[in-house]
Enzyme design. Structure first.
Site, PDB file in Angstrom:
ATOM      1  N   ARG A  13       0.851  -1.176   0.000  1.00  0.00           N
ATOM      2  CA  ARG A  13       0.000   0.000   0.000  1.00  0.00           C
ATOM      3  C   ARG A  13       0.894   1.235   0.000  1.00  0.00           C
ATOM      4  O   ARG A  13       2.048   1.179   0.401  1.00  0.00           O
ATOM      5  CB  ARG A  13      -0.928   0.028   1.217  1.00  0.00           C
ATOM      6  CG  ARG A  13      -0.201   0.122   2.541  1.00  0.00           C
ATOM      7  CD  ARG A  13      -1.145  -0.018   3.720  1.00  0.00           C
ATOM      8  NE  ARG A  13      -0.446   0.207   4.989  1.00  0.00           N
ATOM      9  CZ  ARG A  13      -0.344   1.367   5.594  1.00  0.00           C
ATOM     10  NH1 ARG A  13      -0.906   2.437   5.042  1.00  0.00           N
ATOM     11  NH2 ARG A  13       0.306   1.498   6.735  1.00  0.00           N
ATOM     12  N   ARG A  34      18.661  10.650   0.337  1.00  0.00           N
ATOM     13  CA  ARG A  34      18.236  11.770   1.166  1.00  0.00           C
ATOM     14  C   ARG A  34      19.434  12.464   1.791  1.00  0.00           C
ATOM     15  O   ARG A  34      20.526  11.894   1.880  1.00  0.00           O
ATOM     16  CB  ARG A  34      17.262  11.324   2.252  1.00  0.00           C
ATOM     17  CG  ARG A  34      17.775  10.295   3.236  1.00  0.00           C
ATOM     18  CD  ARG A  34      16.688   9.924   4.237  1.00  0.00           C
ATOM     19  NE  ARG A  34      17.150   8.934   5.216  1.00  0.00           N
ATOM     20  CZ  ARG A  34      16.432   8.522   6.246  1.00  0.00           C
ATOM     21  NH1 ARG A  34      15.216   9.005   6.445  1.00  0.00           N
ATOM     22  NH2 ARG A  34      16.908   7.625   7.090  1.00  0.00           N
ATOM     23  N   ASP A  82      10.813  -0.930  13.766  1.00  0.00           N
ATOM     24  CA  ASP A  82      10.870   0.416  14.306  1.00  0.00           C
ATOM     25  C   ASP A  82      11.386   0.320  15.734  1.00  0.00           C
ATOM     26  O   ASP A  82      11.290  -0.733  16.380  1.00  0.00           O
ATOM     27  CB  ASP A  82       9.487   1.078  14.287  1.00  0.00           C
ATOM     28  CG  ASP A  82       9.061   1.496  12.882  1.00  0.00           C
ATOM     29  OD1 ASP A  82       9.947   1.811  12.072  1.00  0.00           O
ATOM     30  OD2 ASP A  82       7.846   1.495  12.604  1.00  0.00           O
TER      31      ASP A  82
END
Length: 380
Positions: A171, A292, A362
């Site tokens: 998703r 990044r 995480d």
């Protein structure tokens, strides 16, 4: 000396487990192959700025127990993760939200944004996505995919999106509100003074040895059906908590599990007060080799006269390099299950953490897992 536990790895899992055992009167010795504690959340002071040596780590959780736990060891600021994506000379807010869509198409209302995305998806006519590109296009349409997904993903994985399986992107969250907060969790922030100080407090009063790999430090000898664990200092241990690579522990006897790795290029800018105006800027164009740029001072709202930036370059993992992201495809998951079966025969070892369990965690989930492992161990 006889210790209850030898804990291999002074990262978050190992530090939490070690603290819990010490609190309950167990004797603990912690080793780490790196020259420092705190694993991938290690921070160090450069130009009086806490630099995240192994990439940006923003703590976030909705678990009240975990939030209360970390606040025992650190005071957290109110940093909110709101990264910016740069595509050529265009800047977009992340995660994908109404600020993103308004900048991209000039729309104002959620209904307009949804209609624009639906029109793009409809023209593509994708009914059964065969690869990651088709999967992403069927979720977000052409513009968001081309500008914000394609190049970044190809850099992360080191291959074309058409060559990647569709299941990698199950998703892509689309947020139809003007909200740049990347996480939906109730609690979020950065420990004031850095993560290393937080881990130091967890390990207070515990013997820690860095620059020491388990394979060079300890030996396991089976005697009368029991495993005896001794180190080169003459200490012995009842149990081992192993947070290193699972396949490495077994000397890769079944083959190598795959990872993606990262290379960091850090630059000190003592004469630049503010390099990019945000802690994290993603570069989504494939032609730019890094994914990044992190400007560390913004994690703690720094006012120092200089700044420090880090560019992140994804790379293929090779043995001897730091593994960061497990490649959880069908082949590697099947191999991991075989290693798990081997691990179950090592009754004297607890395998934990992202490397020991071959799973991306995480930080709050690492703490949850370590607390659960400690509770289970104490109930034996």
């Amino acid at each position: 000396m006889q210790y209850d536990y030898l804990i291999v790895g002074a990262g978050l899992f190992g530090a939490v487990f070690a603290h819990e055992m010490k609190e309950r009167g167990k004797s603990v010795y912690v080793i780490d192959k790196r020259d420092h504690i705190a694993g991938n959340i290690y921070t160090e002071s450069v130009l009086d700025i806490q630099v995240h040596r192994y990439g940006a780590h923003i703590f976030h959780t909705s678990n009240q127990r975990v939030w209360d736990y970390v606040n025992r060891f650190a005071q957290f600021n109110h940093y909110i993760n709101s990264p910016v994506a740069r595509y050529r000379d265009e800047l977009y807010n992340l995660p994908f939200n109404m600020n993103t869509f308004s900048k991209m198409w000039g729309v104002i209302t959620p209904a307009e944004a949804k209609a624009q995305i639906a029109r793009q998806i409809e023209t593509l006519g994708i009914t059964a996505p065969a690869n990651l590109e088709e999967q992403a296009l069927s979720l977000v349409g052409t513009d968001v995919y081309e500008k914000l997904v394609k190049g970044y993903t190809e850099k992360q994985w080191g291959r074309d999106c058409k060559e990647l399986p569709a299941f990698i992107i199950k998703r892509l969250p689309l947020r139809f509100t003007y909200d740049n907060n990347y996480f939906n969790d109730r609690y979020q922030g950065i420990p004031i003074g850095g993560y290393t100080a937080m881990i130091e407090r967890m390990l207070q009063g515990i013997k820690v040895r860095t620059g020491t790999a388990y394979q060079d430090f300890a030996t396991e000898t089976e005697e009368a059906g029991k495993v005896r664990i001794e180190d080169r200092e003459g200490n012995s241990y009842s149990r081992v908590v192993y947070t290193g690579m699972l396949d490495e522990y077994f000397n890769y006897c079944l083959g190598h599990l795959e990872y993606r790795s990262l290379r960091f290029e850090t630059e000190e800018l003592p004469d630049c007060e503010n390099y990019q105006g945000n802690a994290v800027v993603n570069y989504t164009e494939r032609a730019i080799p890094y994914t990044r740029v992190i400007e560390h001072k913004h994690f703690e709202f720094g006012t120092q006269p200089g700044t420090v930036i880090t560019r992140e370059y994804p790379s293929e993992w090779q043995e001897g390099e730091e593994p960061y992201y497990p490649v959880n495809d069908a082949r590697n998951d099947a191999l991991f299950r075989k290693y798990q079966e081997l691990a179950q025969t090592r009754k004297h070892i607890i395998f934990g953490g992202r490397l020991g369990q071959y799973k991306y965690y995480d930080m709050d989930k690492v703490i949850e897992a370590a607390l659960e492992a400690a509770t289970e161990e104490l109930s034996r």
